[in-house]
Design a protein around this motif. Structure first.
Motif, PDB file in Angstrom:
ATOM      1  N   ALA A   1      83.577 -59.507  79.600  1.00 45.99           N
ATOM      2  CA  ALA A   1      84.175 -58.222  79.992  1.00 45.99           C
ATOM      3  C   ALA A   1      85.590 -58.443  80.525  1.00 45.99           C
ATOM      4  N   TYR A   2      85.772 -59.493  81.307  1.00 45.13           N
ATOM      5  CA  TYR A   2      87.100 -59.835  81.837  1.00 45.13           C
ATOM      6  C   TYR A   2      88.067 -60.129  80.690  1.00 45.13           C
ATOM      7  N   LEU A   3      87.635 -60.935  79.736  1.00 46.57           N
ATOM      8  CA  LEU A   3      88.497 -61.273  78.595  1.00 46.57           C
ATOM      9  C   LEU A   3      88.894 -60.015  77.832  1.00 46.57           C
ATOM     10  N   GLU A   4      87.919 -59.136  77.614  1.00 45.79           N
ATOM     11  CA  GLU A   4      88.188 -57.895  76.891  1.00 45.79           C
ATOM     12  C   GLU A   4      89.196 -57.029  77.650  1.00 45.79           C
ATOM     13  N   GLN A   5      89.013 -56.894  78.953  1.00 41.76           N
ATOM     14  CA  GLN A   5      89.919 -56.066  79.767  1.00 41.76           C
ATOM     15  C   GLN A   5      91.340 -56.618  79.762  1.00 41.76           C
TER      16      GLN A   5
ATOM     17  N   HIS B   1      73.787 -62.064  71.285  1.00 38.34           N
ATOM     18  CA  HIS B   1      74.619 -60.884  71.567  1.00 38.34           C
ATOM     19  C   HIS B   1      75.847 -60.900  70.657  1.00 38.34           C
ATOM     20  N   PRO B   2      75.634 -60.735  69.349  1.00 32.29           N
ATOM     21  CA  PRO B   2      76.744 -60.881  68.391  1.00 32.29           C
ATOM     22  C   PRO B   2      77.862 -59.856  68.566  1.00 32.29           C
ATOM     23  N   GLU B   3      77.613 -58.788  69.321  1.00 28.01           N
ATOM     24  CA  GLU B   3      78.666 -57.787  69.537  1.00 28.01           C
ATOM     25  C   GLU B   3      79.874 -58.405  70.245  1.00 28.01           C
ATOM     26  N   TRP B   4      79.677 -59.513  70.952  1.00 32.23           N
ATOM     27  CA  TRP B   4      80.788 -60.153  71.657  1.00 32.23           C
ATOM     28  C   TRP B   4      81.617 -61.070  70.758  1.00 32.23           C
ATOM     29  N   ASN B   5      81.169 -61.302  69.531  1.00 31.07           N
ATOM     30  CA  ASN B   5      81.956 -62.144  68.619  1.00 31.07           C
ATOM     31  C   ASN B   5      83.336 -61.563  68.334  1.00 31.07           C
ATOM     32  N   LYS B   6      83.516 -60.263  68.629  1.00 33.28           N
ATOM     33  CA  LYS B   6      84.829 -59.630  68.451  1.00 33.28           C
ATOM     34  C   LYS B   6      85.884 -60.304  69.324  1.00 33.28           C
ATOM     35  N   LEU B   7      85.464 -61.031  70.355  1.00 33.48           N
ATOM     36  CA  LEU B   7      86.415 -61.702  71.243  1.00 33.48           C
ATOM     37  C   LEU B   7      86.812 -63.098  70.765  1.00 33.48           C
TER      38      LEU B   7
ATOM     39  N   CYS C   1      81.318 -74.209  74.818  1.00 31.62           N
ATOM     40  CA  CYS C   1      80.091 -74.433  75.584  1.00 31.62           C
ATOM     41  C   CYS C   1      78.868 -74.047  74.754  1.00 31.62           C
ATOM     42  N   THR C   2      77.869 -74.931  74.712  1.00 29.40           N
ATOM     43  CA  THR C   2      76.674 -74.650  73.903  1.00 29.40           C
ATOM     44  C   THR C   2      75.892 -73.453  74.437  1.00 29.40           C
ATOM     45  N   TYR C   3      75.871 -73.253  75.755  1.00 27.85           N
ATOM     46  CA  TYR C   3      75.170 -72.079  76.294  1.00 27.85           C
ATOM     47  C   TYR C   3      75.834 -70.800  75.790  1.00 27.85           C
ATOM     48  N   ILE C   4      77.159 -70.765  75.816  1.00 29.80           N
ATOM     49  CA  ILE C   4      77.880 -69.565  75.370  1.00 29.80           C
ATOM     50  C   ILE C   4      77.685 -69.356  73.871  1.00 29.80           C
ATOM     51  N   GLN C   5      77.652 -70.425  73.097  1.00 32.12           N
ATOM     52  CA  GLN C   5      77.394 -70.301  71.655  1.00 32.12           C
ATOM     53  C   GLN C   5      76.015 -69.690  71.417  1.00 32.12           C
ATOM     54  N   THR C   6      75.022 -70.130  72.174  1.00 37.67           N
ATOM     55  CA  THR C   6      73.666 -69.577  72.066  1.00 37.67           C
ATOM     56  C   THR C   6      73.645 -68.118  72.499  1.00 37.67           C
ATOM     57  N   TYR C   7      74.360 -67.806  73.567  1.00 38.88           N
ATOM     58  CA  TYR C   7      74.442 -66.432  74.056  1.00 38.88           C
ATOM     59  C   TYR C   7      75.026 -65.516  72.971  1.00 38.88           C
ATOM     60  N   LEU C   8      76.054 -65.995  72.285  1.00 32.30           N
ATOM     61  CA  LEU C   8      76.690 -65.195  71.231  1.00 32.30           C
ATOM     62  C   LEU C   8      75.741 -64.934  70.057  1.00 32.30           C
ATOM     63  N   LYS C   9      74.831 -65.852  69.802  1.00 29.91           N
ATOM     64  CA  LYS C   9      73.841 -65.621  68.733  1.00 29.91           C
ATOM     65  C   LYS C   9      72.913 -64.476  69.109  1.00 29.91           C
TER      66      LYS C   9
ATOM     67  N   MET D   1      88.725 -65.808  72.851  1.00 31.47           N
ATOM     68  CA  MET D   1      88.047 -67.004  73.340  1.00 31.47           C
ATOM     69  C   MET D   1      87.656 -67.937  72.206  1.00 31.47           C
ATOM     70  N   VAL D   2      87.529 -69.198  72.586  1.00 35.25           N
ATOM     71  CA  VAL D   2      86.928 -70.216  71.728  1.00 35.25           C
ATOM     72  C   VAL D   2      85.735 -70.755  72.522  1.00 35.25           C
ATOM     73  N   PRO D   3      84.504 -70.446  72.058  1.00 28.66           N
ATOM     74  CA  PRO D   3      83.312 -70.855  72.814  1.00 28.66           C
ATOM     75  C   PRO D   3      82.917 -72.303  72.512  1.00 28.66           C
TER      76      PRO D   3
END
Length: 97
Positions: free
Chosen positions: A63-67, A86-92, A76-84, A72-74
């Motif tokens: 949300a901070y990045l979007e604002q 929550h794919p709506e955040w791939n726009k970032l 971190c493996t946790y963030i990569q898993t999170y993006l799978k 971003m370049v993810p």
């Protein structure tokens, strides 16, 4: 999302996005290059694991990045898993030609 009342801190001096829950600090380590944030590592202390803090930290960071119109370049493996999940955040994601 839990923890919506806890503010995300961008600690630019040490390149961390921080969330402090019950006096315990969790963070995402990052590097900034221009308008691109490289998300390197997410860390939640062991005693705080399993409480949804990492997910809240990632969500607040996105949300901070979007604002702030950052990409971003993810790394971190946790963030990569999170993006799978929550794919709506791939726009970032930063796109490199």
């Amino acid at each position: 999302m839990k923890y919506e009342d806890i503010p995300l801190i961008n600690n630019e001096a040490i390149h961390n996005f921080e969330l402090t829950v019950d006096g315990v600090r969790s963070f995402i380590d990052y590097k900034k290059r221009g308008e691109i944030i490289y998300l390197i590592h997410t860390e939640v202390p062991e005693e705080m694991e399993g409480k949804g803090i990492a997910a809240a930290l990632v969500e607040k960071t996105f949300a901070y990045l979007e604002q702030h119109n950052l990409k971003m370049v993810p790394l971190c493996t946790y963030i990569q898993t999170y993006l799978k999940r929550h794919p709506e955040w791939n726009k970032l994601r930063a796109v490199f030609d």
